[in-house]
Design a protein around this motif. Structure first.
Motif, PDB file in Angstrom:
ATOM      1  N   GLY A  67       0.818  -1.210   0.000  1.00  0.00           N
ATOM      2  CA  GLY A  67       0.000   0.000   0.000  1.00  0.00           C
ATOM      3  C   GLY A  67       0.850   1.257   0.000  1.00  0.00           C
ATOM      4  N   GLU A  68       1.888   1.269   0.824  1.00  0.00           N
ATOM      5  CA  GLU A  68       2.776   2.429   0.900  1.00  0.00           C
ATOM      6  C   GLU A  68       3.579   2.602  -0.393  1.00  0.00           C
ATOM      7  OE1 GLU A  68       3.911   2.569   5.603  1.00  0.00           O
ATOM      8  OE2 GLU A  68       4.596   0.852   4.419  1.00  0.00           O
ATOM      9  N   LEU A  69       4.050   1.487  -0.950  1.00  0.00           N
ATOM     10  CA  LEU A  69       4.807   1.549  -2.199  1.00  0.00           C
ATOM     11  C   LEU A  69       3.920   2.012  -3.354  1.00  0.00           C
ATOM     12  CD1 LEU A  69       6.909  -1.717  -1.854  1.00  0.00           C
ATOM     13  CD2 LEU A  69       7.814   0.618  -1.892  1.00  0.00           C
ATOM     14  N   GLY A  74       2.385   6.097  -7.137  1.00  0.00           N
ATOM     15  CA  GLY A  74       1.338   6.960  -7.687  1.00  0.00           C
ATOM     16  C   GLY A  74       1.692   8.428  -7.641  1.00  0.00           C
ATOM     17  N   VAL A  75       2.292   8.862  -6.544  1.00  0.00           N
ATOM     18  CA  VAL A  75       2.721  10.261  -6.434  1.00  0.00           C
ATOM     19  C   VAL A  75       3.771  10.579  -7.482  1.00  0.00           C
ATOM     20  CG1 VAL A  75       3.885  11.962  -4.968  1.00  0.00           C
ATOM     21  CG2 VAL A  75       2.164  10.441  -3.984  1.00  0.00           C
ATOM     22  N   ARG A  76       4.746   9.723  -7.599  1.00  0.00           N
ATOM     23  CA  ARG A  76       5.817   9.922  -8.581  1.00  0.00           C
ATOM     24  C   ARG A  76       5.276   9.961 -10.017  1.00  0.00           C
ATOM     25  NH1 ARG A  76       8.239  10.403 -12.597  1.00  0.00           N
ATOM     26  NH2 ARG A  76      10.035   9.288 -13.364  1.00  0.00           N
ATOM     27  N   LEU A  77       4.397   9.023 -10.360  1.00  0.00           N
ATOM     28  CA  LEU A  77       3.869   8.949 -11.718  1.00  0.00           C
ATOM     29  C   LEU A  77       2.960  10.143 -12.025  1.00  0.00           C
ATOM     30  CD1 LEU A  77       3.552   7.488 -14.373  1.00  0.00           C
ATOM     31  CD2 LEU A  77       1.804   6.028 -13.332  1.00  0.00           C
ATOM     32  N   ALA A 138      -6.471   4.191  -5.586  1.00  0.00           N
ATOM     33  CA  ALA A 138      -6.494   2.838  -5.032  1.00  0.00           C
ATOM     34  C   ALA A 138      -5.634   2.733  -3.773  1.00  0.00           C
ATOM     35  CB  ALA A 138      -6.018   1.843  -6.092  1.00  0.00           C
ATOM     36  N   ALA A 139      -4.477   3.401  -3.787  1.00  0.00           N
ATOM     37  CA  ALA A 139      -3.551   3.304  -2.656  1.00  0.00           C
ATOM     38  C   ALA A 139      -4.000   4.134  -1.462  1.00  0.00           C
ATOM     39  CB  ALA A 139      -2.152   3.745  -3.083  1.00  0.00           C
ATOM     40  N   ALA A 143      -2.983   2.645   2.093  1.00  0.00           N
ATOM     41  CA  ALA A 143      -1.863   3.255   2.815  1.00  0.00           C
ATOM     42  C   ALA A 143      -2.359   3.907   4.102  1.00  0.00           C
ATOM     43  CB  ALA A 143      -1.178   4.288   1.924  1.00  0.00           C
ATOM     44  N   PRO A 144      -1.561   3.877   5.164  1.00  0.00           N
ATOM     45  CA  PRO A 144      -1.976   4.453   6.455  1.00  0.00           C
ATOM     46  C   PRO A 144      -1.844   5.971   6.470  1.00  0.00           C
ATOM     47  CG  PRO A 144       0.231   3.546   6.629  1.00  0.00           C
ATOM     48  CD  PRO A 144      -0.249   3.211   5.244  1.00  0.00           C
ATOM     49  N   ILE A 145      -2.773   6.642   5.811  1.00  0.00           N
ATOM     50  CA  ILE A 145      -2.740   8.101   5.712  1.00  0.00           C
ATOM     51  C   ILE A 145      -4.019   8.666   6.309  1.00  0.00           C
ATOM     52  CG2 ILE A 145      -2.613  10.081   4.150  1.00  0.00           C
ATOM     53  CD1 ILE A 145      -1.190   8.315   2.155  1.00  0.00           C
TER      54      ILE A 145
END
Length: 275
Positions: A67-69, A74-77, A138-139, A143-145
């Motif tokens: 999830g974190e990866l 996603g942020v990078r892309l 999706a993430a 992800a724990p956000i």
């Protein structure tokens, strides 16, 4: 004979008019648009599938779960797509300079860079954008956000800032094309490859020398990794001060202003090939 005073079109208005014309031309070919978007999404999906395969094998990468990866990827892309959509014509800089095609932009009553960026466009980065946003959505649940309004605004600032970091590196090196005639290999085969190959992984998996290089020499860490650590509450693992990670989105505008000034400064060294 009376003359009519002309009011110059503001720079931002010039950009929007030319951008609209470029995109309108591309969108006439709907079949090509659909196939290009599908190809872009599939191409980027291969990269994420590789990350998933590694996680499935080892359980995590540098302590980061899937999830974190996926969120980091996603942020990078998304940041990558955000700069390549309006600035994708930078890939043609060498060709335009070498063939003397750049001459035309120096004699028209509009901004030189504005004309160059909008003489044509490439729709493939839209596939990157769709893929990046899809992965982020999706993430976001995996992800724990804590998605507070502040976190959402910080994410938007991160994407904008990361896009400007990448764009600044490309724009600045394109300025050197006026002197060197060719910078494509450095821009795409080196800078862009590093961004694509290493930008979706936590820097903790690399040696300390490489982490330093990817943070302060080639600021890849500022595109997605440092801000992602902030949103994922992982700043304790960073080798830099947490405040630097919080301020990561600010680097983009600063670098872009410097790259923009540098590009125009190098423009005076342009010499037409005469072809």
């Amino acid at each position: 004979m009376a003359t009519v005073a002309s009011n110059p079109v503001p720079a931002h208005r010039q950009y929007l008019l030319l951008l609209h014309a470029a995109w309108r031309g591309q969108l006439q070919y709907r079949g090509n648009l659909v196939l290009t978007l599908i190809g872009g999404v599939l191409y980027q999906g291969v990269g994420l599938a590789f990350v998933w395969a590694v996680v499935a094998k080892f359980g995590h990468v540098g302590g980061w779960g899937m999830g974190e990866l996926a969120f980091l990827y996603g942020v990078r892309l998304t940041a990558h797509a955000a700069w390549t959509i309006p600035f994708n014509r930078l890939n043609s800089m060498d060709w335009m300079v070498q063939r003397g095609e750049f001459d035309r932009y120096l004699i028209r009553p509009a901004g030189t860079l504005t004309q160059f960026l909008n003489w044509s466009t490439n729709i493939q980065p839209l596939g990157d954008l769709i893929g990046g946003v899809g992965v982020l959505v999706a993430a976001s649940s995996a992800a724990p956000i804590d998605w507070s309004p502040t976190a959402v605004l910080y994410l938007l600032a991160t994407i904008a800032g990361g896009a400007l970091v990448e764009c600044s590196l490309q724009l600045g090196l394109c300025g050197l094309s006026f002197r060197l005639q060719a910078t494509y290999a450095l821009r795409m085969n080196f800078i862009d490859n590093i961004m694509n190959n290493f930008g979706g992984y936590p820097l903790t998996i690399f040696p300390s020398v490489m982490r330093f290089a990817l943070t302060f020499l080639l600021p890849l860490a500022f595109v997605a990794y440092l801000p992602a650590n902030v949103l994922l509450h992982r700043t304790g693992e960073l080798s830099v001060a947490p405040w630097l990670a919080w301020c990561a989105p600010l680097l983009g505008p600063l670098l872009f202003a410097a790259a923009y000034k540098f590009w125009y400064g190098q423009l005076k060294h342009y010499k037409s090939s005469g072809t």
